[in-house]
Design a protein around this motif. Sequence first.
Motif, short mmCIF file in Angstrom:
data_model
loop_
_atom_site.label_atom_id
_atom_site.label_comp_id
_atom_site.label_asym_id
_atom_site.label_seq_id
_atom_site.Cartn_x
_atom_site.Cartn_y
_atom_site.Cartn_z
N GLY A 1 0.81 -1.22 0.00
CA GLY A 1 0.00 0.00 0.00
C GLY A 1 0.84 1.26 0.00
O GLY A 1 0.53 2.24 -0.69
N LEU A 2 1.92 1.23 0.75
CA LEU A 2 2.78 2.42 0.88
C LEU A 2 3.58 2.66 -0.40
O LEU A 2 3.75 3.79 -0.84
CB LEU A 2 3.72 2.21 2.08
CG LEU A 2 4.51 3.41 2.59
CD1 LEU A 2 3.58 4.56 2.96
CD2 LEU A 2 5.34 3.00 3.81
N GLY A 3 4.07 1.58 -1.00
CA GLY A 3 4.84 1.70 -2.25
C GLY A 3 6.24 2.24 -2.00
O GLY A 3 6.54 2.80 -0.93
N ALA A 4 7.11 2.07 -3.01
CA ALA A 4 8.49 2.53 -2.88
C ALA A 4 8.55 4.04 -2.67
O ALA A 4 9.32 4.55 -1.86
CB ALA A 4 9.29 2.12 -4.11
N ARG A 5 7.71 4.76 -3.41
CA ARG A 5 7.72 6.22 -3.29
C ARG A 5 7.30 6.65 -1.89
O ARG A 5 7.88 7.58 -1.32
CB ARG A 5 6.80 6.82 -4.36
CG ARG A 5 6.94 8.31 -4.52
CD ARG A 5 6.10 8.80 -5.69
NE ARG A 5 6.67 8.44 -6.97
CZ ARG A 5 7.63 9.14 -7.59
NH1 ARG A 5 8.13 10.23 -7.02
NH2 ARG A 5 8.09 8.75 -8.75
N GLY A 6 6.33 5.95 -1.33
CA GLY A 6 5.86 6.28 0.01
C GLY A 6 6.92 6.01 1.06
O GLY A 6 7.10 6.80 2.00
N VAL A 7 7.64 4.91 0.90
CA VAL A 7 8.70 4.57 1.85
C VAL A 7 9.80 5.63 1.80
O VAL A 7 10.29 6.10 2.84
CB VAL A 7 9.29 3.17 1.55
CG1 VAL A 7 10.52 2.91 2.38
CG2 VAL A 7 8.24 2.10 1.82
N VAL A 8 10.18 6.01 0.58
CA VAL A 8 11.24 7.02 0.45
C VAL A 8 10.77 8.34 1.05
O VAL A 8 11.52 9.01 1.77
CB VAL A 8 11.63 7.19 -1.05
CG1 VAL A 8 12.51 8.42 -1.23
CG2 VAL A 8 12.36 5.95 -1.53
N ALA A 9 9.52 8.69 0.78
CA ALA A 9 9.00 9.95 1.33
C ALA A 9 9.01 9.92 2.86
O ALA A 9 9.42 10.88 3.51
CB ALA A 9 7.59 10.19 0.80
N ALA A 10 8.57 8.78 3.41
CA ALA A 10 8.52 8.67 4.87
C ALA A 10 9.91 8.74 5.48
O ALA A 10 10.17 9.51 6.42
CB ALA A 10 7.85 7.35 5.26
N LEU A 11 10.83 7.99 4.91
CA LEU A 11 12.18 7.94 5.48
C LEU A 11 12.90 9.27 5.29
O LEU A 11 13.66 9.70 6.17
CB LEU A 11 12.99 6.80 4.86
CG LEU A 11 12.62 5.42 5.39
CD1 LEU A 11 13.31 4.32 4.58
CD2 LEU A 11 13.02 5.28 6.87
N SER A 12 12.69 9.92 4.16
CA SER A 12 13.38 11.20 3.97
C SER A 12 12.79 12.26 4.89
O SER A 12 13.52 13.12 5.40
CB SER A 12 13.29 11.64 2.50
OG SER A 12 11.95 11.78 2.11
N THR A 13 11.50 12.17 5.18
CA THR A 13 10.90 13.11 6.13
C THR A 13 11.50 12.92 7.51
O THR A 13 11.85 13.88 8.21
CB THR A 13 9.37 12.88 6.19
OG1 THR A 13 8.84 13.07 4.89
CG2 THR A 13 8.71 13.85 7.16
N ILE A 14 11.63 11.63 7.88
CA ILE A 14 12.17 11.33 9.21
C ILE A 14 13.64 11.75 9.30
O ILE A 14 14.10 12.37 10.25
CB ILE A 14 12.04 9.83 9.53
CG1 ILE A 14 10.56 9.43 9.55
CG2 ILE A 14 12.70 9.50 10.85
CD1 ILE A 14 10.34 7.94 9.44
#
Lengths: 247, 175
Positions: free
Chosen positions: B40-53
């Motif tokens: 559901g999160l997808g690769a783009r979502g993971v990158v967005a989440a990790l880069s935000t953190i």
Amino acid sequence: MTESANTGARVPHLDETFMQLTIGYDDLLRLADVVAGTTAPGDVPARLREAGLVGPTGVHPVAASLVEVAVGPARSVVLERFDGATLTPLFVAWLPDGRATTSVPNADRDVVVTATELGLIRDQLRQWLAILDRPIVPGRERILTDTTVIDAAVSASGVEATGDPRLDAVIAGWRLAWRAHGNWARREIDTSLTVVDAGPQGWLRVDHPPREGREPVPVTLVPLTLDEVLAQLGDVVTGRRARVGND
Amino acid sequence: MTEMAPGGVDERQAARFDRLVAVLRRQHRRPEAMAGFFAGLGARGVVAALSTIAFGPSREDVRGWDELPALLRDGLHAAARSPHFDAEGFGADLAELLAEEDEDHRATVSAVTAFLLASGHYDERLLAGWSRAFDALTLPADPPLTWGSFLTRSDGPRPWSDLAAFVRAHRQDAA
């Protein structure tokens, strides 16, 4: 199950009726090692056993015969057919006992090995390369040109006049080109042939000096009759005119 | 009006992050749960989440904020163990994010990818998908085959050349 990029067929398949084996390149070579006795049957990946290709005593006899010819032939020939967009290969292998195979890659990058006989190869190649009897214009001559002229004259966007009426006639009839390289086992390529099929202008052998990169090189188009095409292709397939050293 | 927390994150958002951390803490080792989560999160979502953190301001109002990168990474590797998760596709999607034109974004993706793939966890399917897509992005493409190159054999080796080369070098001598 994780597969390597070159493992190919997720499910290797042997069609005993048509004597045809579909398999990844790596698995084909693994089977060859089992046939040769350098790999134990128990050491091959499970998929080869599950497909019935390898049993406790070795490789399935039909598959073993195909592998023996395809991977360990006395002579092998690579043929490549080019229509301006797609290059299609055919790999021919044969043994002196008359057994032969043709191998082609499929869309999944597996190899499809099919049994045939040496005596049938000539007609199979005639069909595959469209070397069929047809009216050919008389009075054809050798044509000198170069790769730059050819690339400018024949491209995906169409054909352009070259200013040489003999070459323009060839280009107007241009259908496809094919090349064949033959070699004996453990030897380098000894015989090669490249031919342009120019429809009503017939077949023209391509002679040229060695080309190192993408620099332009002169090309001579030598007209061949139907019999000459077949004879010269036969030279590549059989190796009958190959000069082989004693090393 | 929503009351804003000191870090600039509103309380509802902070509460959502709290729940996310709590869920990941409980589930991050369960392949089936993580397969659905990362699909559901997808690769783009993971990158967005990790880069935000990693690159955003610290969120002290979110309990376990600093744990999130490791939980996401471990959760991804758990997901990759699930047969229902397309790990190769996820790896390929991750590599394709490197094709972004924005240099800063590429640097972020690169850092996140390094964190996900090179931190002691090596899932074969994830890496295979990533490697293939990365190769396709970075390897020089073959020049187009022309009539001139075909006729003069200057078009280089072809995939089936492997078999031909092998056969040329190999002969099982029938003793």
